[in-house]
Design an enzyme around this catalytic site. Structure first.
Site, PDB file in Angstrom:
ATOM      1  N   HIS A 104       0.804  -1.223   0.000  1.00 15.36           N
ATOM      2  CA  HIS A 104       0.000   0.000   0.000  1.00 15.36           C
ATOM      3  C   HIS A 104       0.837   1.273   0.000  1.00 15.36           C
ATOM      4  O   HIS A 104       0.294   2.367  -0.192  1.00 15.36           O
ATOM      5  CB  HIS A 104      -0.970   0.007   1.182  1.00 15.36           C
ATOM      6  CG  HIS A 104      -2.289   0.646   0.861  1.00 15.36           C
ATOM      7  ND1 HIS A 104      -3.446   0.399   1.560  1.00 15.36           N
ATOM      8  CD2 HIS A 104      -2.638   1.541  -0.092  1.00 15.36           C
ATOM      9  CE1 HIS A 104      -4.445   1.106   1.042  1.00 15.36           C
ATOM     10  NE2 HIS A 104      -3.968   1.822   0.053  1.00 15.36           N
ATOM     11  N   ASP A 126     -10.183  -0.102   3.494  1.00 17.91           N
ATOM     12  CA  ASP A 126      -9.044  -0.726   4.166  1.00 17.91           C
ATOM     13  C   ASP A 126      -9.443  -1.129   5.582  1.00 17.91           C
ATOM     14  O   ASP A 126     -10.236  -0.439   6.231  1.00 17.91           O
ATOM     15  CB  ASP A 126      -7.889   0.288   4.228  1.00 17.91           C
ATOM     16  CG  ASP A 126      -6.515  -0.349   4.394  1.00 17.91           C
ATOM     17  OD1 ASP A 126      -6.421  -1.379   5.082  1.00 17.91           O
ATOM     18  OD2 ASP A 126      -5.544   0.195   3.848  1.00 17.91           O
ATOM     19  N   HIS A 128      -7.219  -1.037   7.829  1.00 19.57           N
ATOM     20  CA  HIS A 128      -6.301  -0.217   8.607  1.00 19.57           C
ATOM     21  C   HIS A 128      -6.410   1.252   8.212  1.00 19.57           C
ATOM     22  O   HIS A 128      -6.894   1.580   7.131  1.00 19.57           O
ATOM     23  CB  HIS A 128      -4.870  -0.709   8.400  1.00 19.57           C
ATOM     24  CG  HIS A 128      -4.692  -2.178   8.615  1.00 19.57           C
ATOM     25  ND1 HIS A 128      -4.850  -3.102   7.587  1.00 19.57           N
ATOM     26  CD2 HIS A 128      -4.406  -2.887   9.732  1.00 19.57           C
ATOM     27  CE1 HIS A 128      -4.656  -4.323   8.070  1.00 19.57           C
ATOM     28  NE2 HIS A 128      -4.382  -4.225   9.369  1.00 19.57           N
ATOM     29  N   ASP A 130      -3.725   3.401   7.899  1.00 24.81           N
ATOM     30  CA  ASP A 130      -2.581   3.858   7.104  1.00 24.81           C
ATOM     31  C   ASP A 130      -2.180   5.283   7.469  1.00 24.81           C
ATOM     32  O   ASP A 130      -1.741   6.060   6.625  1.00 24.81           O
ATOM     33  CB  ASP A 130      -2.878   3.759   5.601  1.00 24.81           C
ATOM     34  CG  ASP A 130      -3.043   2.326   5.133  1.00 24.81           C
ATOM     35  OD1 ASP A 130      -2.681   1.408   5.904  1.00 24.81           O
ATOM     36  OD2 ASP A 130      -3.539   2.109   4.024  1.00 24.81           O
ATOM     37  N   HIS A 143       3.908   0.693   4.394  1.00 24.55           N
ATOM     38  CA  HIS A 143       2.538   0.402   3.933  1.00 24.55           C
ATOM     39  C   HIS A 143       1.497   0.756   4.986  1.00 24.55           C
ATOM     40  O   HIS A 143       0.302   0.770   4.681  1.00 24.55           O
ATOM     41  CB  HIS A 143       2.396  -1.053   3.457  1.00 24.55           C
ATOM     42  CG  HIS A 143       2.380  -2.088   4.537  1.00 24.55           C
ATOM     43  ND1 HIS A 143       1.972  -3.381   4.300  1.00 24.55           N
ATOM     44  CD2 HIS A 143       2.738  -2.054   5.838  1.00 24.55           C
ATOM     45  CE1 HIS A 143       2.070  -4.094   5.412  1.00 24.55           C
ATOM     46  NE2 HIS A 143       2.543  -3.306   6.356  1.00 24.55           N
ATOM     47  N   ASP A 229      -7.511  -1.798  -0.634  1.00 24.68           N
ATOM     48  CA  ASP A 229      -6.618  -2.784  -0.028  1.00 24.68           C
ATOM     49  C   ASP A 229      -7.422  -4.060   0.130  1.00 24.68           C
ATOM     50  O   ASP A 229      -8.485  -4.047   0.770  1.00 24.68           O
ATOM     51  CB  ASP A 229      -6.127  -2.259   1.322  1.00 24.68           C
ATOM     52  CG  ASP A 229      -5.060  -3.127   1.952  1.00 24.68           C
ATOM     53  OD1 ASP A 229      -5.128  -4.363   1.810  1.00 24.68           O
ATOM     54  OD2 ASP A 229      -4.170  -2.568   2.622  1.00 24.68           O
ATOM     55  N   ASP A 231      -7.120  -6.414   2.039  1.00 22.46           N
ATOM     56  CA  ASP A 231      -7.393  -6.855   3.411  1.00 22.46           C
ATOM     57  C   ASP A 231      -8.627  -6.174   3.995  1.00 22.46           C
ATOM     58  O   ASP A 231      -9.016  -6.448   5.137  1.00 22.46           O
ATOM     59  CB  ASP A 231      -6.177  -6.676   4.320  1.00 22.46           C
ATOM     60  CG  ASP A 231      -5.831  -5.232   4.669  1.00 22.46           C
ATOM     61  OD1 ASP A 231      -6.710  -4.349   4.598  1.00 22.46           O
ATOM     62  OD2 ASP A 231      -4.662  -4.986   5.033  1.00 22.46           O
ATOM     63  N   GLU A 274      -1.887  -4.982  -2.044  1.00 22.63           N
ATOM     64  CA  GLU A 274      -1.668  -5.979  -0.995  1.00 22.63           C
ATOM     65  C   GLU A 274      -2.114  -7.388  -1.369  1.00 22.63           C
ATOM     66  O   GLU A 274      -2.342  -8.223  -0.487  1.00 22.63           O
ATOM     67  CB  GLU A 274      -2.321  -5.546   0.330  1.00 22.63           C
ATOM     68  CG  GLU A 274      -1.757  -4.245   0.911  1.00 22.63           C
ATOM     69  CD  GLU A 274      -0.348  -4.366   1.490  1.00 22.63           C
ATOM     70  OE1 GLU A 274       0.158  -5.501   1.589  1.00 22.63           O
ATOM     71  OE2 GLU A 274       0.232  -3.309   1.830  1.00 22.63           O
TER      72      GLU A 274
END
Length: 302
Positions: A104, A126, A128, A130, A143, A229, A231, A274
């Site tokens: 990322h 995402d 997360h 980031d 990332h 992303d 994930d 990712e």
């Protein structure tokens, strides 16, 4: 008429701590990206991959900022600077850039290219945030920092190559959060970012959340960058990612979100990041990435 797409591979793994994500662009292509776009009526041209030297050939700490640690920061700068040029060129030629990561960290380049000579919003799908910086990151992996870099958070404010003047916090919406560090929570609570957790999606539904995220990202901007992303999805749907977090969106929710993006007509650029084929099962995550790209670019059931 459907806008033409330019596929740009960015096979970088400088920002991650698990090897294999540099093979993501190849895995996505192998999963049938070109055929999926063709079946969807989306004209596409593959511009190939950026040349990215292997991480083993570089010193991870050589150019870390004085405060804190950011691994491979110089290498990330080199890749993102070239990627920004490629993305900006695609837009100048009337094409929609579709960037295939890589980890990322490449988003710093994609957003910079998308926002060159334009004001953009961003919808960040995402698990997360980031939003870590070299000082706040537990790992030093970039990332986990691209949105902070693009927005000039913390010491990133002094790194001109990373900051994106055409991207403002008030036009950024994060969707599907479920794993945040303490410092990232502070950035969100103290800033103008809009954040939707998985609880928001559970309570309101994916379409309502994405529509509001797009309203945030399009308010006074020239278009929207979509950062996806893999994930973001539940690991049962997308096992081939480096930082899986249980409790993500379902297959159908992900497609509905991308269809909502397409219906808005506001997407300026798109990246898929990712995908790690070493961690994947039968290339399932890469195949899902191709499907979601097609949905974001206008594929519909009817």
């Amino acid at each position: 008429m459907t806008r033409s797409v330019r596929i740009i591979g960015a096979p970088a793994d400088y920002g991650a701590n698990r090897r294999g994500v540099d093979m993501g662009p190849s895995a996505i292509r192998y999963a049938g990206l070109a055929d999926e776009l063709e079946r969807s009526g989306v004209p596409a041209r593959d511009a190939g991959d950026l040349a990215v030297p292997r991480a083993e050939e570089r010193d991870p700490d050589a150019t870390a900022p004085p405060a804190g640690k950011a691994k491979f920061l110089r290498e990330t700068e080199e890749v993102c600077t070239r990627l920004a040029d490629e993305v900006a060129d695609a837009l100048a030629d009337g094409e929609t850039p579709l960037v295939l990561g890589g980890d990322h960290s490449i988003a710093i380049g994609t957003v910079a290219g998308s926002a060159r000579d334009a004001d953009v919003g961003a919808v960040w799908f995402d698990a997360h945030g980031d939003l870590n910086t070299p000082t706040t990151s537990p790992s030093g992996n970039v990332h986990g920092m691209p949105l902070a870099a693009a927005l000039g958070v913390g010491e990133f404010a002094d790194l001109g190559w990373a900051n994106v003047p055409g991207l403002r916090e008030r036009n950024v919406a994060l969707v599907g959060l479920r794993s945040l560090d303490a410092a990232e929570k502070e950035v969100i609570r103290g800033g103008d970012l809009t954040a939707f957790t998985m609880s928001d999606i559970d309570e309101r539904g994916i379409t309502d959340v994405v529509e509001e995220a797009l309203a945030v990202a399009t308010d006074g901007t020239d278009g929207v960058h979509v950062s996806l992303d893999l994930d973001w999805l539940d690991p049962k749907e997308a096992p081939g990612v480096g930082t899986p977090v249980r409790g993500g969106v379902t297959y159908r929710e992900a497609h509905s979100a991308m269809e909502t993006v397409a219906e808005s007509g506001a997407m300026r650029s798109l990246e898929l990041v990712e995908v790690n084929p070493i961690l994947d099962e039968h290339n399932e995550t890469a195949a899902l990435a191709t499907e979601l790209a097609a949905s974001a670019l206008g594929k519909t059931i009817l």
